[in-house]
Structure formats: C-alpha cells, structure tokens
Scaffold this active site. Sequence first.
Site, PDB file in Angstrom:
ATOM      1  N   GLU A   1      51.120  33.442  47.454  1.00 28.14           N
ATOM      2  CA  GLU A   1      51.817  33.128  46.207  1.00 28.14           C
ATOM      3  C   GLU A   1      53.079  33.972  46.066  1.00 28.14           C
ATOM      4  O   GLU A   1      54.053  33.552  45.478  1.00 28.14           O
ATOM      5  CB  GLU A   1      50.886  33.353  45.014  1.00 28.14           C
ATOM      6  CG  GLU A   1      51.507  32.946  43.689  1.00 28.14           C
ATOM      7  CD  GLU A   1      50.551  33.091  42.538  1.00 28.14           C
ATOM      8  OE1 GLU A   1      50.938  32.689  41.439  1.00 28.14           O
ATOM      9  OE2 GLU A   1      49.431  33.600  42.714  1.00 28.14           O
TER      10      GLU A   1
ATOM     11  N   ARG B   1      38.854  42.874  51.101  1.00 29.62           N
ATOM     12  CA  ARG B   1      37.585  42.990  50.368  1.00 29.62           C
ATOM     13  C   ARG B   1      36.540  42.014  50.853  1.00 29.62           C
ATOM     14  O   ARG B   1      35.357  42.206  50.602  1.00 29.62           O
ATOM     15  CB  ARG B   1      37.818  42.890  48.865  1.00 29.62           C
ATOM     16  CG  ARG B   1      38.497  44.152  48.337  1.00 29.62           C
ATOM     17  CD  ARG B   1      38.668  44.143  46.867  1.00 29.62           C
ATOM     18  NE  ARG B   1      39.389  42.953  46.454  1.00 29.62           N
ATOM     19  CZ  ARG B   1      39.837  42.742  45.245  1.00 29.62           C
ATOM     20  NH1 ARG B   1      39.623  43.627  44.305  1.00 29.62           N
ATOM     21  NH2 ARG B   1      40.484  41.645  44.951  1.00 29.62           N
TER      22      ARG B   1
END
Length: 189
Positions: free
Chosen positions: A119, A82
């Site tokens: 993560e 994005r």
Amino acid sequence: MSVNAAATSANTEIDLSNILNTDHPFWQVIRTVPDFPKVGIDFYDITPLLRSHVNAVIDALLATLPEGLMDEVDCLGAVEARGFVFASLLAGRLGKGMILLRKPGKLPPPVANKAYALEYGKDTLEMQNNLPPERVLLVDDILATGGTLTTAYELCQSADHTVVGALVLLDLVELHGEFPVPVYTVLKA
C-alpha cells in the site's frame, strides 16, 4: 507485512471504524496507531496480544480452521515477519514443520523470489526453492491489501507446493479482493 498493518489510508474512501467488530475481547488489547508508517495511514498494532495473550491467540487461530484441515497440512508457510511468530507457535503446538517466506538476502541459496507492491511501497519475498513439494497452510498476522500473502501463495505454487489456505489473525476485508484459497481469520475489520 510491516511491523503493523494498515487499516486505512488517505486515498481510501472506506471508514473501517464503522465496521469493526469490537465485540471480540482482542479488540480491547489491539492499539490503533495514527499516521504510521506515514501520514494518513492508521495501523492496528497487534503486538500487545503477543505480550499477554499468546495462548488465547493461538487457540483462536486454531478454532477458525475447519475440522480435519490440519490433517491435510504438511507444513506452515511462515510469512515474514510476524507470520514467523504465529507459525512458530502453531508449529510447536501441532508438531508441524515450517517453510520461511523472507525478505531478500536472508535465506541460503538456491532461492526463488518475487517482487510485489505494498500500500505504501514495494517489497520482495524469497523462499528456498529446492524443498520437496508439500501441502502448505500460509500463516501471517494481518491481511490488508493482499500483496504479501498473494506473493507468498505464488512463490509456494511456483515451487510445486499445494497451498490449502491462509490463516491470519486480522483480515481487513475492504482493502483486498478475492484470494485464490480460503482465508481463515479470527478478526475482520
């Protein structure tokens, strides 16, 4: 980043719902998706902003930058995926070029690459390494743990580009440490 950015995880003791700045009108459009991409992670889905608030988002991103900064920037460093959207819209409005920071195998050689931890996994970014040195403003959607943006910064530095800052829509401030250049953001959580 992935399709959406992680806000919290099962192994994080921070409850971000208590520090969200819900006064900004963008929060009324952003959607929280629980347990995505895996159980225990809540994602902020910013894609509804791209459907109906594109000009407002670009205006807000530009408003976060210090006056005169864009005069120092040669091009935008667009971080997959994005970040491509935001950087393209900004580049079109500002008349600036872009450097793409992509997933492996998407750019023609020669490329430089760097692996990094997410993560919830690992990834790699690549960029063409035969470009002339430029002053770059990195652009991405969300700064979470900082792995992707730090890797983009390091790749640019290794290619002799000067990174003057990073521009993101949403900064999840509790999930990352210090960044080596200023980070300009519209929303903080």
